[in-house]
Design a protein around this motif. Structure first.
Motif, PDB file in Angstrom:
ATOM      1  N   SER A  91       1.012  -1.308   0.037  1.00  0.00           N
ATOM      2  CA  SER A  91      -0.406   0.367  -0.670  1.00  0.00           C
ATOM      3  C   SER A  91       0.867   1.327   0.217  1.00  0.00           C
ATOM      4  CB  SER A  91      -0.702   0.404   1.182  1.00  0.00           C
ATOM      5  OG  SER A  91      -0.468  -0.275   2.085  1.00  0.00           O
ATOM      6  N   GLY A  92       2.289   0.694  -0.490  1.00  0.00           N
ATOM      7  CA  GLY A  92       2.837   2.429   0.303  1.00  0.00           C
ATOM      8  C   GLY A  92       3.526   3.031  -1.625  1.00  0.00           C
ATOM      9  N   TYR A 125       1.174  -7.358  -0.350  1.00  0.00           N
ATOM     10  CA  TYR A 125       1.205  -7.788   0.914  1.00  0.00           C
ATOM     11  C   TYR A 125       1.358  -6.643   1.827  1.00  0.00           C
ATOM     12  CZ  TYR A 125       2.634 -10.581   5.547  1.00  0.00           C
ATOM     13  OH  TYR A 125       3.407 -11.316   6.073  1.00  0.00           O
ATOM     14  N   ALA A 126       0.754  -6.377   2.747  1.00  0.00           N
ATOM     15  CA  ALA A 126       0.822  -5.560   3.897  1.00  0.00           C
ATOM     16  C   ALA A 126       0.241  -5.330   4.673  1.00  0.00           C
ATOM     17  CB  ALA A 126       0.172  -3.663   3.511  1.00  0.00           C
ATOM     18  N   ARG A 127       0.047  -4.907   6.207  1.00  0.00           N
ATOM     19  CA  ARG A 127      -0.510  -4.477   7.295  1.00  0.00           C
ATOM     20  C   ARG A 127      -1.762  -5.163   7.265  1.00  0.00           C
ATOM     21  NH1 ARG A 127       3.845  -0.941  10.381  1.00  0.00           N
ATOM     22  NH2 ARG A 127       3.480  -0.193   8.835  1.00  0.00           N
ATOM     23  N   SER A 128      -2.401  -3.799   7.078  1.00  0.00           N
ATOM     24  CA  SER A 128      -3.907  -3.232   6.274  1.00  0.00           C
ATOM     25  C   SER A 128      -4.727  -3.556   6.175  1.00  0.00           C
ATOM     26  CB  SER A 128      -3.936  -1.890   6.014  1.00  0.00           C
ATOM     27  OG  SER A 128      -3.231  -2.011   4.970  1.00  0.00           O
ATOM     28  N   LYS A 129      -5.970  -4.172   6.511  1.00  0.00           N
ATOM     29  CA  LYS A 129      -6.848  -5.369   6.390  1.00  0.00           C
ATOM     30  C   LYS A 129      -8.063  -4.493   4.868  1.00  0.00           C
ATOM     31  CE  LYS A 129      -7.214  -7.897  10.142  1.00  0.00           C
ATOM     32  NZ  LYS A 129      -5.660  -8.659   9.540  1.00  0.00           N
ATOM     33  N   ASP A 171      -9.430  -9.408  -1.320  1.00  0.00           N
ATOM     34  CA  ASP A 171      -8.595  -8.415  -3.028  1.00  0.00           C
ATOM     35  C   ASP A 171      -9.223  -7.761  -4.013  1.00  0.00           C
ATOM     36  OD1 ASP A 171      -6.815 -10.620  -2.734  1.00  0.00           O
ATOM     37  OD2 ASP A 171      -8.155 -12.684  -3.113  1.00  0.00           O
ATOM     38  N   ALA A 172     -11.010  -7.922  -3.244  1.00  0.00           N
ATOM     39  CA  ALA A 172     -11.366  -6.477  -4.158  1.00  0.00           C
ATOM     40  C   ALA A 172     -10.787  -5.004  -4.049  1.00  0.00           C
ATOM     41  CB  ALA A 172     -12.910  -7.096  -4.429  1.00  0.00           C
ATOM     42  N   GLU A 173     -10.790  -4.955  -2.780  1.00  0.00           N
ATOM     43  CA  GLU A 173      -9.977  -3.712  -2.867  1.00  0.00           C
ATOM     44  C   GLU A 173      -8.511  -3.327  -2.893  1.00  0.00           C
ATOM     45  OE1 GLU A 173     -12.653  -3.322   1.524  1.00  0.00           O
ATOM     46  OE2 GLU A 173     -10.974  -3.929   1.709  1.00  0.00           O
ATOM     47  N   TYR A 211      -4.391 -10.236  -2.326  1.00  0.00           N
ATOM     48  CA  TYR A 211      -4.244  -9.463  -1.589  1.00  0.00           C
ATOM     49  C   TYR A 211      -3.777 -10.112  -0.025  1.00  0.00           C
ATOM     50  CZ  TYR A 211      -3.634  -5.599   1.758  1.00  0.00           C
ATOM     51  OH  TYR A 211      -2.618  -5.159   2.999  1.00  0.00           O
ATOM     52  N   HIS A 212      -2.416  -9.740   0.732  1.00  0.00           N
ATOM     53  CA  HIS A 212      -2.625 -10.624   1.948  1.00  0.00           C
ATOM     54  C   HIS A 212      -2.214 -10.080   2.662  1.00  0.00           C
ATOM     55  CE1 HIS A 212      -2.159 -14.388   4.452  1.00  0.00           C
ATOM     56  NE2 HIS A 212      -0.244 -14.295   4.916  1.00  0.00           N
ATOM     57  N   SER A 213      -3.364  -9.569   4.363  1.00  0.00           N
ATOM     58  CA  SER A 213      -3.145  -9.143   4.886  1.00  0.00           C
ATOM     59  C   SER A 213      -1.716  -9.629   5.952  1.00  0.00           C
ATOM     60  CB  SER A 213      -3.908  -8.267   5.953  1.00  0.00           C
ATOM     61  OG  SER A 213      -4.146  -8.237   7.055  1.00  0.00           O
ATOM     62  N   GLY A 214      -0.654  -8.940   6.463  1.00  0.00           N
ATOM     63  CA  GLY A 214       0.479  -9.885   7.579  1.00  0.00           C
ATOM     64  C   GLY A 214       0.697  -8.602   7.940  1.00  0.00           C
TER      65      GLY A 214
END
Ligand code: BG6
Length: 489
Positions: free
Chosen positions: A14-15, A44-48, A51-53, A85-88
């Motif tokens: 998301s950066g 891959y990023a921390r925020s929730k 995939d659609a978003e 997307y994968h949040s982690g």
């Protein structure tokens, strides 16, 4: 091939860099048919985010050169369907294991190749590399990691970073990116030198008086002050982008075009360079200015920058290569933010013609009459050579004219973004344009002592107004080496 797949995970999805450069470059590669048949892209990023978003985010920021082309919407839709997307957390083995499971599903039993693009702040680099390599390495194909600068902030921290990375990865899995190496005209530098008879024989102290590497931006650190203040322009632009171009410019002829042969020559020339001292560098910082009713903020007006910051936003430096080819030739660099123009150029000033028959015609200023080769990296990519020419007419008057290769006039093809070339190379395992660790060490050893001295002695930068041509000390520095800057800034 039919039986293998490439998964690209953008860590820090998301950066800014991911949005502005990485996703658009991947889309351009997809559009051009350059990505392998089976590929998927994971943000891959921390925020929730779903995939659609992620797809909405990516489609909104896809402001790349492709978006005006035909079938763009259709292709974009197909491309987005391959983005997930994968949040982690960046330091969680467990979250990377979850990612690993998802990647496996996508790989569907094919040979798995995995590329991780680390687009995250340096303090979490090593943790993320550790987690990615321990918990999400490819089971049978290759695993590669692209890392973005900053690679440390001096020799020691850079060596420590390399050491930590090498706990988890082999050198040939690490792709240190310097996006200037992916720029069309920088890549062309070797073609120009090594495949034209008329340049390479002149490429030495015998014919070249000085070489200039100039980087200028007509905007400040807007929004990036927090990062920038810890680094400054010397680390942000000179130690990497400009020095890399210098190395390509000045290296000896490599044995072949193989990555190791080229990088061997780059290291050699970097190691032949003189370590900079305080005499070799001048620094500046921009201050606010009001012109035509518009107020432009100064560097320290950025509220992420400490009010008493001495961080340089401008620097000029004189570098020397102590080898037989370049002994005594000044290589000048100039880099600055918030100047009056945006551009990046290499300027090669040639020596005087010995015993020039037309000396009188030039009056006293023979310097104005030497040849100059200009490689304009951006914008309006061009290569031009200043020559002396007779002004048509009955009299004998000379002027300086350009033999001009303007890319836009010569080639109808658009120039790809640097990230397109570099991502494609990483996928194909081509290391030519990535920085090897010994190159990085050599680059840091040139600048580390002087950076330390500047910081320890709290050298005050010379202030220059936003949008100006930069501080006048840059001219004094050049003059000491009998150099006059080319006219970009
Ligand atoms: C980055 C620097 O590496 O390069 C930025 O961190 C700079 O400060 C940027 O703005 C310039 O890149 P380009 O491709 O826009 O010239």
């Amino acid at each position: 091939t039919e039986n293998s797949t490439v998964s690209i995970t953008i860590v820090g999805a998301s950066g800014d860099l991911a949005k502005k450069k990485i996703f658009p470059a991947l889309f351009a590669l997809y559009y051009e048919g350059c990505l392998p048949e089976h590929f998927s892209i994971f943000g891959y990023a921390r925020s929730k985010m779903t995939d659609a978003e992620l797809r909405v985010m990516v489609s909104r920021t896809l402001t790349c050169r492709i978006d005006k082309r035909e079938n763009c919407d259709e292709k974009m839709e197909q491309f987005l369907q391959r983005c997930f997307y994968h949040s982690g957390q960046y330091d969680s083995q467990e979250h990377f294991r979850d990612l690993d499971r998802k990647l496996k599903e996508h790989e569907a039993g094919r040979v798995s190749n995995r590329l991780f693009y680390l687009s995250i702040p340096p303090n979490i680099f090593v943790d993320a590399v550790k987690c990615a390599s321990v918990s999400a390495s490819a089971a049978n194909g290759w695993t590669r990691v692209i890392v973005e600068k900053p690679f440390g902030r001096d020799s020691e921290s850079s060596a420590a970073l390399t050491k930590s990375l090498k706990q988890y990865l082999d050198e040939d899995q690490i792709f240190r990116i310097d996006h200037y190496l992916g720029k069309e005209l920088v890549e062309n530098l070797s073609v120009l030198r090594f495949s034209n008879l008329i340049f390479e024989p002149l490429w030495s102290r015998q014919y070249i008086r000085n070489v200039q590497f100039i980087f200028s931006e007509n905007f400040g650190t807007e929004g990036r002050g927090g990062y920038f203040d810890n680094y400054g322009i010397v680390r942000d632009i000179m130690q990497n982008h400009l020095l890399q171009i210098l190395a390509l410019f000045a290296m000896e002829t490599p044995v072949s075009l193989d990555a190791e042969d080229i990088r061997n020559e780059k290291v050699k020339v970097l190691r032949s360079m003189r370590t900079l001292t305080l005499d070799d560098i001048v620094i500046g910082q921009y201050k606010g200015d009001t012109r035509g009713g518009v107020t432009y903020p100064g560097y320290i007006d950025d509220n992420t920058v400490p009010k008493d910051s001495l961080t340089p936003t401008f620097a000029a430096a004189a570098l020397f290569i102590d080898n037989p080819r370049w002994d005594g030739v000044p290589f000048l660099m100039k880099a600055g933010k918030a100047l009056h123009k945006r551009g990046a150029e290499i300027r090669v000033q040639f020596r005087h013609v010995p015993g020039n028959l037309y000396k009188k015609t030039f009056g006293t200023d023979l310097d104005q009459a030497t040849n100059e080769l200009v490689i304009r990296v951006q914008p309006d990519e061009a290569i031009y050579l200043k020559i002396n020419n007779k002004v048509p007419g009955l009299g004998m008057r000379l002027d300086r004219s350009n033999l001009n290769l303007l890319y836009a006039a010569r080639y109808s093809k658009e120039i790809p973004d640097a990230y397109e070339r570099l991502l494609l190379d990483a996928i194909e395992g081509e290391r030519r344009l990535f920085i090897r660790s010994d190159e990085l060490d050599a680059a840091w050893s040139l600048f580390t002592p002087v950076l330390k001295e500047i910081e320890e002695k709290k050298v005050t930068p010379e202030y220059y107004p936003y949008g100006s041509r930069g501080p006048v000390i840059a001219h004094y520095l050049a003059a000491r080496h009998k150099v006059r800057w080319g006219d970009i800034i």
